[in-house]
Design a protein around this motif. Structure first.
Motif, PDB file in Angstrom:
ATOM      1  N   PRO A  74       0.778  -1.231   0.000  1.00 32.71           N
ATOM      2  CA  PRO A  74       0.000   0.000   0.000  1.00 32.71           C
ATOM      3  C   PRO A  74       0.817   1.293   0.000  1.00 32.71           C
ATOM      4  O   PRO A  74       0.342   2.315  -0.455  1.00 32.71           O
ATOM      5  N   HIS A  75       2.054   1.281   0.532  1.00 34.60           N
ATOM      6  CA  HIS A  75       2.855   2.497   0.539  1.00 34.60           C
ATOM      7  C   HIS A  75       4.310   2.164   0.840  1.00 34.60           C
ATOM      8  O   HIS A  75       4.623   1.070   1.272  1.00 34.60           O
ATOM      9  N   PHE A  76       5.178   3.137   0.592  1.00 38.12           N
ATOM     10  CA  PHE A  76       6.537   3.046   1.099  1.00 38.12           C
ATOM     11  C   PHE A  76       6.803   4.297   1.921  1.00 38.12           C
ATOM     12  O   PHE A  76       6.167   5.328   1.728  1.00 38.12           O
ATOM     13  N   ALA A  77       7.713   4.174   2.881  1.00 37.80           N
ATOM     14  CA  ALA A  77       7.977   5.269   3.819  1.00 37.80           C
ATOM     15  C   ALA A  77       9.391   5.785   3.637  1.00 37.80           C
ATOM     16  O   ALA A  77      10.337   4.998   3.567  1.00 37.80           O
ATOM     17  N   LEU A  78       9.512   7.107   3.575  1.00 28.17           N
ATOM     18  CA  LEU A  78      10.809   7.760   3.570  1.00 28.17           C
ATOM     19  C   LEU A  78      11.087   8.238   4.985  1.00 28.17           C
ATOM     20  O   LEU A  78      10.306   9.017   5.549  1.00 28.17           O
ATOM     21  N   LEU A  79      12.167   7.759   5.563  1.00 25.89           N
ATOM     22  CA  LEU A  79      12.563   8.153   6.912  1.00 25.89           C
ATOM     23  C   LEU A  79      13.197   9.537   6.831  1.00 25.89           C
ATOM     24  O   LEU A  79      14.105   9.761   6.014  1.00 25.89           O
ATOM     25  N   VAL A  80      12.693  10.475   7.638  1.00 24.17           N
ATOM     26  CA  VAL A  80      13.201  11.853   7.612  1.00 24.17           C
ATOM     27  C   VAL A  80      13.639  12.280   9.006  1.00 24.17           C
ATOM     28  O   VAL A  80      13.213  11.707  10.012  1.00 24.17           O
ATOM     29  N   ASP A  81      14.493  13.300   9.044  1.00 21.47           N
ATOM     30  CA  ASP A  81      14.990  13.793  10.323  1.00 21.47           C
ATOM     31  C   ASP A  81      14.083  14.856  10.931  1.00 21.47           C
ATOM     32  O   ASP A  81      14.096  15.081  12.130  1.00 21.47           O
ATOM     33  N   ASP A  82      13.282  15.538  10.106  1.00 16.15           N
ATOM     34  CA  ASP A  82      12.410  16.607  10.570  1.00 16.15           C
ATOM     35  C   ASP A  82      11.168  16.590   9.685  1.00 16.15           C
ATOM     36  O   ASP A  82      11.207  17.066   8.545  1.00 16.15           O
ATOM     37  N   LEU A  83      10.082  16.038  10.202  1.00 16.00           N
ATOM     38  CA  LEU A  83       8.871  15.857   9.398  1.00 16.00           C
ATOM     39  C   LEU A  83       8.319  17.178   8.884  1.00 16.00           C
ATOM     40  O   LEU A  83       7.960  17.294   7.710  1.00 16.00           O
TER      41      LEU A  83
END
Length: 132
Positions: A74-83
């Motif tokens: 259903p989705h992929f997630a990009l890990l970020v340091d500051d949403l």
């Protein structure tokens, strides 16, 4: 915008049977990192994070009908340091397809996280994910 990206957060995979999927990925060398759930009107949505081949899979068992017509990712997630900064950069790039007007903050899920979903040009869902 790219300065906020830390890497791939996870790839979500729908499953009809959480235990069967966990057993399958464990057979292939995967390790369960965490299990959790989210209440929904239909019942609890079961979630599990499985470390597999250098990535994290988020297994999702929905208590309602599984939307598997177009596949089970259903989705992929990009890990970020500051949403907030990452979302602002996405908007500044001309993307305004966020699925909700505000981010979600889930302090009890997988040790705490906040996220915000938007769509790509073909309707694919992309999650900006910051662990708390």
């Amino acid at each position: 915008m790219h300065e906020h990206y830390l890497g791939l957060g996870h790839v979500a995979i729908y499953t009809r049977d959480m235990e069967e999927s966990i057993a399958f990925y464990e057979k292939l060398g995967g390790t369960v990192k965490d299990r959790d759930g989210v209440p929904t009107p239909e019942g609890e949505k079961k979630l599990a994070l499985v470390s597999f081949g250098g990535i994290t899979l988020e297994l999702v068992q929905d208590p309602g009908a599984m939307p598997m017509e177009a596949g089970n990712i259903p989705h992929f997630a990009l890990l970020v340091d500051d949403l907030d900064a990452a979302a602002a950069a996405v908007r500044a790039a001309g993307v305004d397809t966020f699925l909700t007007p505000e981010k979600k903050v889930l302090p009890g899920l997988f040790g705490g996280l906040q996220n915000w979903f938007f769509t790509g040009p073909s309707g694919e869902q992309i999650e900006l994910l910051q662990m708390l």
